[in-house]
Every structure is written in C-alpha cells, then in structure tokens.
Design a protein around this motif. Structure first.
Motif, short mmCIF file in Angstrom:
data_model
loop_
_atom_site.label_atom_id
_atom_site.label_comp_id
_atom_site.label_asym_id
_atom_site.label_seq_id
_atom_site.Cartn_x
_atom_site.Cartn_y
_atom_site.Cartn_z
N GLY A 61 0.85 -1.41 0.19
CA GLY A 61 -0.09 0.07 0.03
C GLY A 61 0.87 1.25 -0.07
O GLY A 61 0.22 2.36 0.22
N LEU A 62 2.08 1.14 -0.19
CA LEU A 62 2.86 2.50 -0.44
C LEU A 62 2.91 2.85 -1.70
O LEU A 62 3.78 2.69 -2.53
CB LEU A 62 4.35 1.92 0.12
N VAL A 63 2.02 3.68 -2.04
CA VAL A 63 1.96 4.14 -3.56
C VAL A 63 1.40 5.78 -3.45
O VAL A 63 1.18 6.07 -2.18
CB VAL A 63 0.69 3.42 -4.05
N PRO A 64 1.54 6.40 -4.39
CA PRO A 64 1.42 7.71 -4.48
C PRO A 64 -0.15 8.07 -3.88
O PRO A 64 -1.24 7.19 -4.25
CB PRO A 64 1.24 8.05 -5.95
N GLY A 65 -0.42 8.93 -3.08
CA GLY A 65 -1.51 9.21 -2.52
C GLY A 65 -1.54 8.55 -0.88
O GLY A 65 -2.53 9.03 -0.29
#
Length: 225
Positions: free
Chosen positions: A180-184
């Motif tokens: 879950g380490l994504v942009p946003g």
C-alpha cells in the motif's frame, strides 16, 4: 535545432537519461553515471556524448559534468512527456501494472508522434502525473514538480503523503503496491529508530508498521500531509 524525429532512438535515450538523472538529484552527470544508467561501456557513452555535443544538444567539457543545452532539453522533455503519457495509458486503459510499463514505454516512445501523444493525453483526461507520481510535462515543455523529499530525509514525528515512487526497480514496485505504499498514501514517520532502517506507520499513527531499507526509503518521495 534537430527535431526528435531527426535523431536516432539511441540519441533520444541519451538526452532523456541525462535529463532524468538531474530531475531528482543534484549529483553531476558524468560519463560513468550515464553509462551505468544506459547499460553501456564508458567509452561508448563518451563517444555518444561527443557527437551530441557537436550537434549542440549537450554541453560537456573534458572531465566536467554533462549538461543539456536548451535545444537538448527541448528534445529530452518531449521524450519524457511521451514516456509518461504512454505509461499512464498502459496502466489506466490497458490494465498494465505500474511495475510493467517502464520497458514498454521505453520502446513505444520512439515510435509515436507528438500528435498521437497529445490524443492519448486528452483521452486520459490530461493527467498531471504518471502512475509513479512523476510529473508529465505539458506539450510546451512546462513542468510542475512536487515540492517533495525522499522519505529517508523526512522529518520524524509527522504525517507525510507519498507523491512519487521511483520506477527503477519493478520488484520493489510490486512490493510497495502489495504493502500500500503508493502515491496518495499517508504515512506517519515516528521518531528515529535504530540503524539505517526507516520505519513508518501506514495511514498515520496507529497504522500498520512498515520497515524500509535505505534504498527503498530513498525511492519514495513525500510531502507534508
């Protein structure tokens, strides 16, 4: 000034990579650094740089840093725009994963026209960022980079939002997506922990803990939430 269509794919790659090496780093671009990124011998790169310097696209004094001229920057940014629009189209319209698009875009960017890129961008709703959070240059070459720092350099004790993830390592992108380490994504940076490892809490204080090695923490760019 040579148009992008007057240059070989190899020459376009040189210019794009020189620009890219300076996008998120202040480290001088050398023949060795360029060779490492292109996967070529230093002697081969030195010859390519010499030819592009003679064409007025690069500025390179012996043993000095390699820089783009204004003409070289125009071509480089055009290639970056193509690359990032294509990556976005592959993810948003064709269902590619964000870890699958870099190499595809590397090939396609040399074959498409600026007109096609403009139509793709229009169909996508004119996004400002690609799937990794990198800014997409406008058709005129304007850029709006985020005011971001590497997660490894983020101040401890606060919440930050992920705005960009380096696409250099597909395996790392898959790992980040799974976690879950994504942009946003919002993460909380606790007080400094032991060693070089960077520990963050996904979603803010109380969220699940993620431990990142130094390279991974420098591949994620954030700004205050």
């Amino acid at each position: 000034m040579p148009a992008a269509s007057d240059l070989t794919p190899s020459a376009e790659n040189y210019l794009k990579v020189v620009w890219g090496l300076g996008e998120w780093s202040s480290e001088p671009v050398t023949a060795g650094l360029l060779a490492d990124r292109l996967g070529l011998r230093v002697s081969t790169v030195s010859d390519g740089v010499r030819k592009l310097t003679e064409r007025g696209l690069l500025d390179h004094a012996p043993y000095g840093a390699i820089r783009l001229t204004e003409a070289g920057r125009t071509v480089a940014v055009s290639m970056v725009r193509r690359h990032r629009v294509i990556e976005t189209f592959l993810v948003e319209m064709l269902g590619y994963g964000w870890d699958e698009v870099h190499e595809e875009a590397d090939v396609l960017e040399h074959a498409v026209s600026d007109r096609l890129v403009e139509r793709l961008h229009e169909v996508l709703g004119r996004p400002a960022r690609d799937p990794h959070g990198d800014p997409i240059p406008s058709a005129s070459g304007a850029l709006d980079p985020p005011a971001a720092v590497a997660l490894a350099d983020a101040a401890a004790g606060g919440d930050v939002t992920v705005v960009r993830v380096s696409d250099d390592d597909p395996a790392r992108l898959r790992d980040f997506a799974a976690r879950g380490l994504v942009p946003g994504a919002v993460v909380h940076v606790p007080e400094d922990g032991p060693g070089d490892e960077v520990r963050v809490l996904l979603g803010g204080p109380g969220g699940p803990a993620l431990a990142l090695d130094p390279a991974a923490a420098r591949a994620v760019w954030v700004q205050p939430a």
